[in-house]
Design a protein around this motif. Structure first.
Motif, PDB file in Angstrom:
ATOM      1  N   HIS A   1     101.702  43.932  15.760  1.00 32.65           N
ATOM      2  CA  HIS A   1     100.827  44.755  16.838  1.00 32.65           C
ATOM      3  C   HIS A   1      99.895  45.431  15.704  1.00 32.65           C
ATOM      4  O   HIS A   1     100.474  46.104  15.066  1.00 32.65           O
TER       5      HIS A   1
ATOM      6  N   VAL B   1     103.963  36.337  16.622  1.00 35.83           N
ATOM      7  CA  VAL B   1     103.002  36.692  17.753  1.00 35.83           C
ATOM      8  C   VAL B   1     102.126  37.698  17.062  1.00 35.83           C
ATOM      9  O   VAL B   1     102.730  38.652  16.764  1.00 35.83           O
TER      10      VAL B   1
ATOM     11  N   TRP C   1      89.152  40.339  16.382  1.00 32.13           N
ATOM     12  CA  TRP C   1      89.967  39.473  15.851  1.00 32.13           C
ATOM     13  C   TRP C   1      89.241  39.142  14.587  1.00 32.13           C
ATOM     14  O   TRP C   1      90.026  38.750  13.451  1.00 32.13           O
TER      15      TRP C   1
ATOM     16  N   GLY D   1      94.648  45.225  20.440  1.00 31.28           N
ATOM     17  CA  GLY D   1      94.110  45.677  21.691  1.00 31.28           C
ATOM     18  C   GLY D   1      93.502  47.048  21.395  1.00 31.28           C
ATOM     19  O   GLY D   1      93.883  47.838  20.737  1.00 31.28           O
TER      20      GLY D   1
ATOM     21  N   HIS E   1      95.505  38.023  21.598  1.00 31.09           N
ATOM     22  CA  HIS E   1      97.021  37.622  21.640  1.00 31.09           C
ATOM     23  C   HIS E   1      97.020  36.148  21.134  1.00 31.09           C
ATOM     24  O   HIS E   1      96.526  35.204  21.550  1.00 31.09           O
TER      25      HIS E   1
ATOM     26  N   GLU F   1     107.069  39.562  15.589  1.00 31.99           N
ATOM     27  CA  GLU F   1     105.711  40.294  16.592  1.00 31.99           C
ATOM     28  C   GLU F   1     105.119  41.282  15.663  1.00 31.99           C
ATOM     29  O   GLU F   1     105.838  42.071  15.199  1.00 31.99           O
TER      30      GLU F   1
ATOM     31  N   ASP G   1      97.191  47.975  17.469  1.00 31.43           N
ATOM     32  CA  ASP G   1      96.620  48.417  18.639  1.00 31.43           C
ATOM     33  C   ASP G   1      96.124  49.826  18.374  1.00 31.43           C
ATOM     34  O   ASP G   1      96.416  50.496  17.662  1.00 31.43           O
TER      35      ASP G   1
ATOM     36  N   TRP H   1      90.347  42.398  22.605  1.00 33.68           N
ATOM     37  CA  TRP H   1      91.935  41.913  23.224  1.00 33.68           C
ATOM     38  C   TRP H   1      92.063  40.508  22.574  1.00 33.68           C
ATOM     39  O   TRP H   1      91.365  39.815  22.579  1.00 33.68           O
TER      40      TRP H   1
ATOM     41  N   SER I   1      91.088  29.815  21.823  1.00 31.64           N
ATOM     42  CA  SER I   1      90.831  30.557  22.818  1.00 31.64           C
ATOM     43  C   SER I   1      89.684  29.909  23.434  1.00 31.64           C
ATOM     44  O   SER I   1      89.534  29.943  25.003  1.00 31.64           O
TER      45      SER I   1
ATOM     46  N   HIS J   1      99.168  40.532  18.008  1.00 33.03           N
ATOM     47  CA  HIS J   1      98.326  41.104  18.906  1.00 33.03           C
ATOM     48  C   HIS J   1      97.512  42.268  18.571  1.00 33.03           C
ATOM     49  O   HIS J   1      97.917  43.070  17.705  1.00 33.03           O
TER      50      HIS J   1
END
Length: 334
Positions: free
Chosen positions: A137, A210, A160, A214, A199, A135, A139, A197, A320, A212
């Motif tokens: 991130h 994963v 993205w 945000g 995911h 994972e 953010d 955002w 998406s 991510h």
């Protein structure tokens, strides 16, 4: 910002390169380094026989057109991420570079982040066994929409396209191409016109990745969480190099690239160790570019890798938009 924080200081750190000129669109712009000329038209750079390498660090929608002009003028080219808007633009640029026998590469500087280097080494050393869950991130806490091209809803805007390429490239370096992609990409802030955002799940046999990002994450999430059959890795905080450059620190400084937040290794129930990270070295990207332009090595980021990153970016957008899992073959046409 890209020139001042990343490209100019990293080029200056490479003995084999000399930064000649920068295209400045606005009145009152200042050179990123002493002695660097400012010009108003990119065409002047493309026509200058003294310039061998052109760096495209402009808004995303203009990357392909400018890179095409530079290649047609016989220049080697570095393109900021995202490399292009879609796989068709990507393949056209790669074909043109091959035809003109020019170096073409993408600025995936975060392969040399301290935290990523540490996580990669721990995985390759087998410290957590076989990875089953990775994972990553990226953010931030920016709850207010700003008036800028990255957030205006135009082609190539949104989180993205902005941060996704970093996340995707690091994942592909570690694990190669996924079988398929599941994604949910949305604009969640008040007044948002571009995605803020994302995911995204990359599906591999016996593993999930994963990714991510945000814009409403106060306090932050762990940068990396990696779970394997023999333990877990957790890393908090972002690599320091961008912040150091903004503050005026430069490659070669004693503290450059040093991340004081360790990598946490949980090797079993109740067993915990802290692992110091290697020094980050994003500036090495340009040393490798220089070697490639001189015919001494291949670029660190190969064109096939650029194409795969673009394919995952595009597969996530399609997933998406259509609410379904998308195979990479659908995008690549295999």
């Amino acid at each position: 910002m890209a020139t001042r924080v990343f490209h100019a200081p990293y080029i200056a750190a490479c003995d084999a390169l000399e930064l000649r000129a920068v295209v400045a669109r606005s009145e009152g712009a200042q050179p990123p380094l002493p002695g660097v000329a400012l010009v108003r038209d990119a065409g002047a750079l493309f026509a200058d026989p003294a310039i061998d390498l052109v760096v495209i660090a402009t808004p995303s929608a203009s990357h392909a057109a400018l890179a095409t002009r530079a290649l047609e003028a016989g220049k080697h080219v570095v393109v900021e991420k995202p490399f292009a808007l879609d796989i068709a633009e990507t393949r056209a640029l790669i074909a043109l570079a091959h035809e003109r026998a020019r170096v073409l590469t993408a600025f995936h500087n975060r392969r040399r982040d301290a935290d990523f280097l540490g996580v990669r080494a721990a995985i390759e050393e087998g410290r957590i066994g076989r990875v089953v869950h990775f994972e990553s991130h990226f953010d931030r806490f920016r709850p207010q929409v700003r008036e800028r091209w990255r957030e205006d809803g135009s082609a190539g805007s949104g989180i993205w396209y902005d941060l996704g390429p970093h996340l995707v490239d690091q994942a592909l370096v570690l694990f190669g191409a996924p079988e398929s992609v599941d994604a949910d990409i949305a604009a969640l802030r008040d007044g948002g016109r571009a995605s803020d955002w994302a995911h995204v799940v990359l599906r591999y046999p016996q593993m999930r990745v994963v990714l991510h990002a945000g814009m409403c994450v106060a306090g932050g999430e762990p940068r990396f969480r990696v779970h394997g059959t023999g333990g877990s890795l957790v890393k908090f905080g972002l690599d320091p190099q961008e912040g150091q450059s903004v503050a005026g620190l430069r490659p070669g400084a004693s503290d450059w690239g040093l991340d004081t937040e360790p990598l946490h290794l949980h090797a079993g129930e109740g067993e915990h160790r802290e692992i110091a990270l290697p020094r980050g070295s994003q500036e090495h990207f340009y040393a490798q570019v220089a070697q490639a332009c001189l015919g001494e090595a291949q670029p660190a980021v190969a064109t096939r890798e650029i194409e795969l990153v673009q394919a995952v970016i595009e597969a996530a957008m399609l997933s998406s938009a259509e609410g379904r899992r998308v195979t990479l073959d659908e995008v690549l046409g295999a």
